[in-house]
Design a protein around this motif. Structure first.
Motif, mmCIF file in Angstrom:
data_model
loop_
_atom_site.group_PDB
_atom_site.id
_atom_site.type_symbol
_atom_site.label_atom_id
_atom_site.label_comp_id
_atom_site.label_asym_id
_atom_site.label_seq_id
_atom_site.Cartn_x
_atom_site.Cartn_y
_atom_site.Cartn_z
ATOM 1 N N GLU A 74 0.846 -1.193 0.000
ATOM 2 C CA GLU A 74 0.000 0.000 0.000
ATOM 3 C C GLU A 74 0.881 1.243 0.000
ATOM 4 O O GLU A 74 1.856 1.303 0.751
ATOM 5 N N ILE A 75 0.526 2.229 -0.816
ATOM 6 C CA ILE A 75 1.130 3.547 -0.695
ATOM 7 C C ILE A 75 0.236 4.336 0.243
ATOM 8 O O ILE A 75 -0.991 4.320 0.102
ATOM 9 N N ILE A 76 0.825 5.011 1.217
ATOM 10 C CA ILE A 76 0.049 5.727 2.218
ATOM 11 C C ILE A 76 -0.248 7.149 1.711
ATOM 12 O O ILE A 76 0.667 7.899 1.384
ATOM 13 N N PHE A 77 -1.534 7.472 1.659
ATOM 14 C CA PHE A 77 -2.006 8.767 1.182
ATOM 15 C C PHE A 77 -2.512 9.617 2.349
ATOM 16 O O PHE A 77 -2.788 9.081 3.434
ATOM 17 N N PRO A 78 -2.666 10.921 2.151
ATOM 18 C CA PRO A 78 -3.133 11.798 3.236
ATOM 19 C C PRO A 78 -4.453 11.355 3.876
ATOM 20 O O PRO A 78 -4.631 11.506 5.088
ATOM 21 N N GLY A 79 -5.356 10.761 3.103
ATOM 22 C CA GLY A 79 -6.625 10.305 3.662
ATOM 23 C C GLY A 79 -6.475 9.127 4.623
ATOM 24 O O GLY A 79 -7.407 8.805 5.363
ATOM 25 N N ASP A 80 -5.298 8.496 4.623
ATOM 26 C CA ASP A 80 -5.013 7.369 5.521
ATOM 27 C C ASP A 80 -4.357 7.829 6.819
ATOM 28 O O ASP A 80 -4.069 6.995 7.685
ATOM 29 N N ALA A 81 -4.088 9.138 6.934
ATOM 30 C CA ALA A 81 -3.216 9.613 8.012
ATOM 31 C C ALA A 81 -3.873 10.657 8.904
ATOM 32 O O ALA A 81 -4.852 11.299 8.533
ATOM 33 N N ASN A 82 -3.266 10.817 10.084
ATOM 34 C CA ASN A 82 -3.717 11.834 11.038
ATOM 35 C C ASN A 82 -3.077 13.184 10.718
ATOM 36 O O ASN A 82 -2.369 13.326 9.710
ATOM 37 N N ALA A 83 -3.286 14.174 11.584
ATOM 38 C CA ALA A 83 -2.786 15.538 11.348
ATOM 39 C C ALA A 83 -1.261 15.620 11.335
ATOM 40 O O ALA A 83 -0.691 16.572 10.800
ATOM 41 N N LEU A 84 -0.590 14.644 11.905
ATOM 42 C CA LEU A 84 0.877 14.621 11.899
ATOM 43 C C LEU A 84 1.445 13.917 10.674
ATOM 44 O O LEU A 84 2.660 13.819 10.498
ATOM 45 N N GLY A 85 0.546 13.397 9.822
ATOM 46 C CA GLY A 85 0.997 12.690 8.629
ATOM 47 C C GLY A 85 1.356 11.236 8.886
ATOM 48 O O GLY A 85 2.011 10.607 8.060
ATOM 49 N N ASN A 86 0.920 10.700 10.041
ATOM 50 C CA ASN A 86 1.161 9.297 10.384
ATOM 51 C C ASN A 86 -0.077 8.465 10.051
ATOM 52 O O ASN A 86 -1.204 8.896 10.309
ATOM 53 N N LEU A 87 0.145 7.266 9.536
ATOM 54 C CA LEU A 87 -0.940 6.349 9.231
ATOM 55 C C LEU A 87 -1.778 6.097 10.482
ATOM 56 O O LEU A 87 -1.241 5.843 11.557
ATOM 57 N N PHE A 88 -3.109 6.178 10.345
ATOM 58 C CA PHE A 88 -4.011 5.854 11.446
ATOM 59 C C PHE A 88 -3.770 4.413 11.883
ATOM 60 O O PHE A 88 -3.661 3.505 11.039
ATOM 61 N N GLY A 89 -3.742 4.176 13.189
ATOM 62 C CA GLY A 89 -3.581 2.825 13.708
ATOM 63 C C GLY A 89 -4.691 1.903 13.242
ATOM 64 O O GLY A 89 -4.454 0.733 12.908
ATOM 65 N N GLY A 90 -5.918 2.414 13.202
ATOM 66 C CA GLY A 90 -7.052 1.599 12.754
ATOM 67 C C GLY A 90 -6.938 1.208 11.295
ATOM 68 O O GLY A 90 -7.354 0.113 10.892
ATOM 69 N N ARG A 91 -6.373 2.087 10.492
ATOM 70 C CA ARG A 91 -6.175 1.773 9.064
ATOM 71 C C ARG A 91 -5.115 0.680 8.917
ATOM 72 O O ARG A 91 -5.268 -0.233 8.114
ATOM 73 N N LEU A 92 -4.039 0.781 9.727
ATOM 74 C CA LEU A 92 -3.022 -0.262 9.711
ATOM 75 C C LEU A 92 -3.638 -1.589 10.148
ATOM 76 O O LEU A 92 -3.362 -2.636 9.551
ATOM 77 N N MET A 93 -4.506 -1.556 11.148
ATOM 78 C CA MET A 93 -5.178 -2.774 11.602
ATOM 79 C C MET A 93 -6.016 -3.371 10.471
ATOM 80 O O MET A 93 -6.066 -4.603 10.314
ATOM 81 N N GLN A 94 -6.668 -2.522 9.682
ATOM 82 C CA GLN A 94 -7.463 -3.011 8.549
ATOM 83 C C GLN A 94 -6.560 -3.720 7.534
ATOM 84 O O GLN A 94 -6.876 -4.814 7.070
#
Length: 169
Positions: free
Chosen positions: A15-35
């Motif tokens: 997966e390439i991580i896009f802004p819609g996958d991330a929080n305000a700090l630009g880090n991937l959401f934990g829940g998205r990683l869990m998915q």
């Protein structure tokens, strides 16, 4: 008894991580990683069982390092051990530095999947044949984790039973 080697279950997802996958700090959401972890885990479980599989639990998940917007996330999974109708699947998530051609470990998880038929009834799964020393270690470690999960399930069941009268007051 049907037996399948670990190599037949091995799965990978990128997966390439896009802004819609991330929080305000630009880090991937934990829940998205869990998915993502759940999806690649299901791929391995389904390949091993050659059946529909459902997630029964994700009992251990470590977030080792952040995944940033723009990172290339690589997730690898395989069945560590199989029981009658359930399987433990291990998932490792890494970020690939494409310029340096290096992988950085960012997360690991253990999930339990259950094989079911088209009506949702549990079905038996093949046993696992570990082929490498690493697979044999994961096979043995899975048995210890299963024992701990069983103990935790009994503890939670007893705790719920003790609290049940309070919930109905």
């Amino acid at each position: 008894m049907l037996v399948r080697p670990v190599s037949e279950s091995q799965s990978e997802r990128s997966e390439i991580i896009f802004p819609g996958d991330a929080n305000a700090l630009g880090n991937l959401f934990g829940g998205r990683l869990m998915q993502f972890i759940d999806l690649v885990g299901a791929m391995a479980a389904s390949r091993h069982a050659r059946a529909i599989t459902v997630t029964a639990s994700m009992d251990h998940l470590d977030f080792v390092a952040p995944v940033k917007v723009g990172d290339l996330l690589i997730l690898k999974s395989s069945v560590n051990r199989a029981y009658k109708t359930s399987m433990e699947v291990g998932v490792k998530a890494m970020v690939e530095d494409v310029r340096a051609q290096r992988l950085r470990h960012v997360s690991s998880a253990y999930l339990t999947f259950v094989a079911v038929d088209s009506t949702g009834q549990r079905i038996e799964v093949p046993q696992v044949l570990p082929e490498t020393e690493n697979q044999k270690r994961r096979f043995e470690d899975a048995a210890r984790r299963r024992e701990m999960r069983s103990e935790e399930t009994l503890r939670k069941r007893a705790m719920r039973a003790a609290m049940a009268p309070e919930w109905h007051s």
